[in-house]
Design an enzyme around this catalytic site. Sequence first.
Site, PDB file in Angstrom:
ATOM      1  N   ASP A   1      40.405  46.195  40.568  1.00 48.34           N
ATOM      2  CA  ASP A   1      41.666  46.606  39.946  1.00 48.34           C
ATOM      3  C   ASP A   1      42.503  45.388  39.583  1.00 48.34           C
ATOM      4  OD1 ASP A   1      40.932  49.274  40.422  1.00 48.34           O
ATOM      5  OD2 ASP A   1      41.877  49.273  42.390  1.00 48.34           O
ATOM      6  N   ALA A   2      42.528  44.397  40.469  1.00 46.60           N
ATOM      7  CA  ALA A   2      43.265  43.162  40.181  1.00 46.60           C
ATOM      8  C   ALA A   2      42.644  42.439  38.988  1.00 46.60           C
ATOM      9  CB  ALA A   2      43.273  42.259  41.406  1.00 46.60           C
TER      10      ALA A   2
END
Length: 293
Positions: free
Chosen positions: A240-241
């Site tokens: 996600d990052a």
Amino acid sequence: MARVLTAGHVNWDVTLRVDRLPEPDGESRILSQRTSGGGSAANVAVALSRLDVEPSLVGSVGDDEHGHLARRELDQVGVDLRGLLTVPDTETTVKYLLVDETGEVAVLGNDGANEAVRPDDVAPEHVQSVDHVHLTSQRPDTAARIAELAADAGIRVSFDPGRRLADRDFSAALDSSDVLFCNHREAETVLETEYPGSEFADRVLVVKRGSDGAVVHTPTATYEHPGFGVEPVDTTGAGDAFAAGFIAALLDAEDYERALEHGNACGAIVASREGARASPSTEALESFLAEQF
């Protein structure tokens, strides 16, 4: 400031650090326990807020304590929550994340409220008020509706369908997506090869390779980045990052090599820390990159 809408799951995470991931008829020892908000759409929104991007969210939580806590965490970092549906008499989805000493993760979860958003719940003016739409795992018909609304307005759409890509029919959402994120296994399973075939010749395919970096295939060129050598502590939320770093960089400058570098850096920073919400600020990201050269 660029505006990004993320859409998909909003969970409550219970992270258990264990000495090893359990095997059938085996036992593992819990070393520590922590709780926090989670879910890919929420994680990306939080990471974007730290990268000076204005995030907005479409998702759902229950009207229980976990839902109130998840909403409060998102509100505190400035996520626009007008698209976050609270479902009466329903529990917020809880994910139990088992993290071993090498940072590898196994996930257990209940269904809860995180796919309560239906196509009719999506406000067209909300979707069409942003500069970029990022879809994560969710109801396929809702993903398709959001993607179509964005595409009709000329807004770029990225899609990271996650672990369930092979099990759900996301074809309509994929048809309206400009950028597809997947890992090496998903690329081989669903696309038959990590390289884009004719059906993806007009869009961008980003293949995440974990500690080995990532590769991006555009209609005109392919770029690779080897990643950054960090000691993994917890890989939860690293993907996600990565997506947040990639999107933020692409919005700042239409440069896929730079986007790949920033995505890998954000993923590496999160993997080297505990928790899915350990994403860096813009200043911390720039400092990390400066230390690499």
